[in-house]
Design an enzyme around this catalytic site. Sequence first.
Site, PDB file in Angstrom:
ATOM      1  N   THR A  85       0.822  -1.208   0.000  1.00  0.00           N
ATOM      2  CA  THR A  85       0.000   0.000   0.000  1.00  0.00           C
ATOM      3  C   THR A  85       0.860   1.263   0.000  1.00  0.00           C
ATOM      4  O   THR A  85       2.007   1.239   0.458  1.00  0.00           O
ATOM      5  CB  THR A  85      -0.892  -0.004   1.268  1.00  0.00           C
ATOM      6  OG1 THR A  85      -1.495   1.268   1.426  1.00  0.00           O
ATOM      7  CG2 THR A  85      -0.091  -0.302   2.537  1.00  0.00           C
ATOM      8  N   GLU A 129       0.220   3.588   1.969  1.00  0.00           N
ATOM      9  CA  GLU A 129       0.164   4.114   3.347  1.00  0.00           C
ATOM     10  C   GLU A 129       1.467   3.919   4.098  1.00  0.00           C
ATOM     11  O   GLU A 129       1.699   4.564   5.124  1.00  0.00           O
ATOM     12  CB  GLU A 129      -0.995   3.471   4.122  1.00  0.00           C
ATOM     13  CG  GLU A 129      -2.328   3.751   3.469  1.00  0.00           C
ATOM     14  CD  GLU A 129      -3.527   3.613   4.402  1.00  0.00           C
ATOM     15  OE1 GLU A 129      -3.340   3.425   5.608  1.00  0.00           O
ATOM     16  OE2 GLU A 129      -4.650   3.699   3.886  1.00  0.00           O
ATOM     17  N   TYR A 154      -2.056  -0.383  11.071  1.00  0.00           N
ATOM     18  CA  TYR A 154      -2.181  -1.123   9.800  1.00  0.00           C
ATOM     19  C   TYR A 154      -0.952  -0.897   8.920  1.00  0.00           C
ATOM     20  O   TYR A 154      -0.307  -1.843   8.464  1.00  0.00           O
ATOM     21  CB  TYR A 154      -3.453  -0.689   9.054  1.00  0.00           C
ATOM     22  CG  TYR A 154      -3.428  -1.014   7.569  1.00  0.00           C
ATOM     23  CD1 TYR A 154      -3.497  -2.329   7.111  1.00  0.00           C
ATOM     24  CD2 TYR A 154      -3.314   0.005   6.606  1.00  0.00           C
ATOM     25  CE1 TYR A 154      -3.453  -2.624   5.748  1.00  0.00           C
ATOM     26  CE2 TYR A 154      -3.274  -0.278   5.254  1.00  0.00           C
ATOM     27  CZ  TYR A 154      -3.342  -1.596   4.827  1.00  0.00           C
ATOM     28  OH  TYR A 154      -3.295  -1.883   3.477  1.00  0.00           O
TER      29      TYR A 154
HETATM   30  P1  NAD Z   1      -9.726  -7.294   2.121  1.00  0.00           P
HETATM   31  O1  NAD Z   1      -9.736  -7.007   3.570  1.00  0.00           O
HETATM   32  O2  NAD Z   1     -10.946  -7.001   1.324  1.00  0.00           O
HETATM   33  O3  NAD Z   1      -9.380  -8.841   1.892  1.00  0.00           O
HETATM   34  C1  NAD Z   1      -8.377  -9.500   2.612  1.00  0.00           C
HETATM   35  C2  NAD Z   1      -8.488 -11.008   2.339  1.00  0.00           C
HETATM   36  O4  NAD Z   1      -7.431 -11.675   3.056  1.00  0.00           O
HETATM   37  C3  NAD Z   1      -9.810 -11.614   2.823  1.00  0.00           C
HETATM   38  O5  NAD Z   1     -10.329 -12.479   1.837  1.00  0.00           O
HETATM   39  C4  NAD Z   1      -9.410 -12.404   4.073  1.00  0.00           C
HETATM   40  O6  NAD Z   1     -10.231 -13.543   4.304  1.00  0.00           O
HETATM   41  C5  NAD Z   1      -7.979 -12.797   3.730  1.00  0.00           C
HETATM   42  N1  NAD Z   1      -7.162 -13.079   4.930  1.00  0.00           N
HETATM   43  C6  NAD Z   1      -7.053 -12.284   6.037  1.00  0.00           C
HETATM   44  N2  NAD Z   1      -6.236 -12.883   6.935  1.00  0.00           N
HETATM   45  C7  NAD Z   1      -5.806 -14.045   6.375  1.00  0.00           C
HETATM   46  C8  NAD Z   1      -4.920 -15.067   6.798  1.00  0.00           C
HETATM   47  N3  NAD Z   1      -4.319 -15.046   8.003  1.00  0.00           N
HETATM   48  N4  NAD Z   1      -4.681 -16.104   5.964  1.00  0.00           N
HETATM   49  C9  NAD Z   1      -5.299 -16.162   4.744  1.00  0.00           C
HETATM   50  N5  NAD Z   1      -6.160 -15.229   4.296  1.00  0.00           N
HETATM   51  C10 NAD Z   1      -6.395 -14.168   5.096  1.00  0.00           C
HETATM   52  O7  NAD Z   1      -8.462  -6.524   1.538  1.00  0.00           O
HETATM   53  P2  NAD Z   1      -8.258  -5.816   0.109  1.00  0.00           P
HETATM   54  O8  NAD Z   1      -8.774  -4.428   0.184  1.00  0.00           O
HETATM   55  O9  NAD Z   1      -8.714  -6.728  -0.960  1.00  0.00           O
HETATM   56  O10 NAD Z   1      -6.661  -5.719   0.089  1.00  0.00           O
HETATM   57  C11 NAD Z   1      -5.876  -6.786  -0.425  1.00  0.00           C
HETATM   58  C12 NAD Z   1      -4.401  -6.438  -0.271  1.00  0.00           C
HETATM   59  O11 NAD Z   1      -4.106  -5.241  -0.995  1.00  0.00           O
HETATM   60  C13 NAD Z   1      -3.980  -6.172   1.176  1.00  0.00           C
HETATM   61  O12 NAD Z   1      -2.699  -6.700   1.352  1.00  0.00           O
HETATM   62  C14 NAD Z   1      -3.951  -4.648   1.278  1.00  0.00           C
HETATM   63  O13 NAD Z   1      -3.022  -4.231   2.232  1.00  0.00           O
HETATM   64  C15 NAD Z   1      -3.519  -4.285  -0.132  1.00  0.00           C
HETATM   65  N6  NAD Z   1      -3.975  -2.963  -0.619  1.00  0.00           N
HETATM   66  C16 NAD Z   1      -5.305  -2.612  -0.549  1.00  0.00           C
HETATM   67  C17 NAD Z   1      -5.720  -1.395  -1.067  1.00  0.00           C
HETATM   68  C18 NAD Z   1      -7.178  -0.977  -1.033  1.00  0.00           C
HETATM   69  O14 NAD Z   1      -7.482   0.171  -1.368  1.00  0.00           O
HETATM   70  N7  NAD Z   1      -8.109  -1.848  -0.674  1.00  0.00           N
HETATM   71  C19 NAD Z   1      -4.789  -0.521  -1.648  1.00  0.00           C
HETATM   72  C20 NAD Z   1      -3.432  -0.910  -1.684  1.00  0.00           C
HETATM   73  C21 NAD Z   1      -3.051  -2.148  -1.180  1.00  0.00           C
HETATM   74  O1  DAU Z   2      -4.177   3.913   0.411  1.00  0.00           O
HETATM   75  C1  DAU Z   2      -4.381   2.528   0.330  1.00  0.00           C
HETATM   76  C2  DAU Z   2      -5.239   2.063   1.488  1.00  0.00           C
HETATM   77  O2  DAU Z   2      -6.563   2.518   1.228  1.00  0.00           O
HETATM   78  C3  DAU Z   2      -5.206   0.559   1.707  1.00  0.00           C
HETATM   79  O3  DAU Z   2      -3.908   0.156   2.051  1.00  0.00           O
HETATM   80  C4  DAU Z   2      -6.188   0.142   2.798  1.00  0.00           C
HETATM   81  O4  DAU Z   2      -6.226  -1.273   2.911  1.00  0.00           O
HETATM   82  C5  DAU Z   2      -7.570   0.659   2.437  1.00  0.00           C
HETATM   83  O5  DAU Z   2      -8.485   0.351   3.464  1.00  0.00           O
HETATM   84  C6  DAU Z   2      -7.527   2.167   2.191  1.00  0.00           C
HETATM   85  O6  DAU Z   2      -7.252   2.868   3.441  1.00  0.00           O
HETATM   86  P1  DAU Z   2      -8.029   4.227   3.850  1.00  0.00           P
HETATM   87  O7  DAU Z   2      -7.940   4.385   5.305  1.00  0.00           O
HETATM   88  O8  DAU Z   2      -7.581   5.360   2.991  1.00  0.00           O
HETATM   89  O9  DAU Z   2      -9.514   3.813   3.372  1.00  0.00           O
HETATM   90  P2  DAU Z   2     -10.955   4.053   4.051  1.00  0.00           P
HETATM   91  O10 DAU Z   2     -11.966   3.661   3.024  1.00  0.00           O
HETATM   92  O11 DAU Z   2     -11.057   3.460   5.404  1.00  0.00           O
HETATM   93  O12 DAU Z   2     -10.999   5.640   4.215  1.00  0.00           O
HETATM   94  C7  DAU Z   2     -10.839   6.505   3.105  1.00  0.00           C
HETATM   95  C8  DAU Z   2     -10.874   7.935   3.643  1.00  0.00           C
HETATM   96  O13 DAU Z   2     -12.197   8.213   4.100  1.00  0.00           O
HETATM   97  C9  DAU Z   2      -9.968   8.169   4.820  1.00  0.00           C
HETATM   98  O14 DAU Z   2      -9.423   9.485   4.739  1.00  0.00           O
HETATM   99  C10 DAU Z   2     -10.889   8.073   6.045  1.00  0.00           C
HETATM  100  C11 DAU Z   2     -12.214   8.562   5.490  1.00  0.00           C
HETATM  101  N1  DAU Z   2     -13.421   7.947   6.082  1.00  0.00           N
HETATM  102  C12 DAU Z   2     -13.511   6.601   6.120  1.00  0.00           C
HETATM  103  C13 DAU Z   2     -14.618   5.979   6.657  1.00  0.00           C
HETATM  104  C14 DAU Z   2     -14.691   4.472   6.708  1.00  0.00           C
HETATM  105  C15 DAU Z   2     -14.459   8.757   6.552  1.00  0.00           C
HETATM  106  O15 DAU Z   2     -14.380   9.999   6.485  1.00  0.00           O
HETATM  107  N2  DAU Z   2     -15.564   8.139   7.077  1.00  0.00           N
HETATM  108  C16 DAU Z   2     -15.695   6.780   7.169  1.00  0.00           C
HETATM  109  O16 DAU Z   2     -16.720   6.284   7.691  1.00  0.00           O
END
Ligand code: NAD
Ligand code: DAU
Length: 353
Positions: A133, A135, A158
């Site tokens: 990420t 972050e 995180y």
């Molecule tokens: P998510 O929370 O939707 O999914 C995570 C998945 O991992 C789930 O299916 C869960 O069951 C599985 N999991 C959790 N713990 C586990 C374990 N111990 N063993 C096996 N499986 C396990 O997450 P996401 O948003 O799809 O993110 C996927 C990856 O991408 C993460 O590594 C996250 O850090 C990274 N990432 C996410 C974002 C975003 O915006 N969502 C952005 C950049 C990077």
């Molecule tokens: O930047 C990549 C990351 O983006 C990933 O690594 C994380 O797994 C993913 O969850 C996401 O993190 P954020 O914290 O940026 O996402 P989130 O959707 O939780 O929040 C987006 C923005 O919105 C953040 O500035 C917090 C704000 N927010 C979030 C929630 C859930 C609100 O204002 N209200 C809310 O209820």
Amino acid sequence: MNILITGGAGFIGVNLVSYMVNKYPDYKIVVLDALTYAGNLQSLKSVEGKANYTFVKGDICDRTLLDKAFNEHQINAVMHLAAESHVDRSILSAEEFLRTNVMGTYTLLEAARSAWKDAEAGTKRWVFLNVSTDEVYGTLGSTGAFTEQTPYSPNSPYSASKASADHFVRAFYETHGLPTLTTNCSNNYGPFQLPEKLIPLMILNATEGKALPVYGKGDNVRDWLYVEDHCRALDLALHKGRFGQTYNIGGENEWTNIKLVGRICELLDELRPAAGGRGYDSQITFVPDRPGHDLRYAIDATKIKDELGWHAQHSFEQGLKDTVLWYLDNLGWCEDVRSGAYAEYYDKNYIGR
Ligand code: NAD
Ligand code: DAU
């Protein structure tokens, strides 16, 4: 390739699995997922029964299970997505984040190292792609963007756990020669994202007549990327990325949270007008800020563009509209993922959901 995709039942995972299974009929795609509150087999329905797809329920902390999966499926590529992914949860307790993101990644690296050593004489590309990420870089002020040279400075539990995992991945390349690389991506949006995250939460709360909880003043900035564009970048990194390198991925698409929530409200006003002509923005409620809330993320994606030829293909305007429509059309899926462990947690910890 025989690819092990960890976390393949989560948001990005299911989009990636469907992309890879359809694009590469001759590959073997093995999904390994523990099916925590964030993983859902319903989301993988579209690939169920395909000859090149297998699902294994399991935890990345379980070395015996990992060894079995690597051997049985002759794995020569890993796309590692399994993680605890939600910042707010990591603020309440970081224990699961340490277990899965740090210990799980370490256990997976050891299992991969053992499988890679056994296969070393082979001629195929062996690769461990670590999906991380933006972050980990911490926060930006009002200008500039993260590059691959930006020092790590994680601010949430995180991102600290993800940063730790990234360092282990890098160390396994430097120390053991394991062919690893890491991608650092900005905020994804699109189908199958859990409604604990900003965009789906706002869509569902709006249509259910609930408050739209905006943290602080809503002036934090995120760089949004359509999930399929992320999947294409991961595909390129898997096949062409240089080992020992990191690649930033982002949409060059910055929005303050309040502007984004306003845009979602406008789209809903158009697509699913509320009774009595009331605007959904009347439900916006400012709530106390997230502790340690990073002000701004922005990605400089020059390296992946120049080296791997990647660029985002989806416009935000269309991608956001498609996403709103997807949630309106898939309320059954939303109900399903919001039941069980997900519901218990939010009943205890949060309002507005
Ligand atoms: P998510 O929370 O939707 O999914 C995570 C998945 O991992 C789930 O299916 C869960 O069951 C599985 N999991 C959790 N713990 C586990 C374990 N111990 N063993 C096996 N499986 C396990 O997450 P996401 O948003 O799809 O993110 C996927 C990856 O991408 C993460 O590594 C996250 O850090 C990274 N990432 C996410 C974002 C975003 O915006 N969502 C952005 C950049 C990077
Ligand atoms: O930047 C990549 C990351 O983006 C990933 O690594 C994380 O797994 C993913 O969850 C996401 O993190 P954020 O914290 O940026 O996402 P989130 O959707 O939780 O929040 C987006 C923005 O919105 C953040 O500035 C917090 C704000 N927010 C979030 C929630 C859930 C609100 O204002 N209200 C809310 O209820």
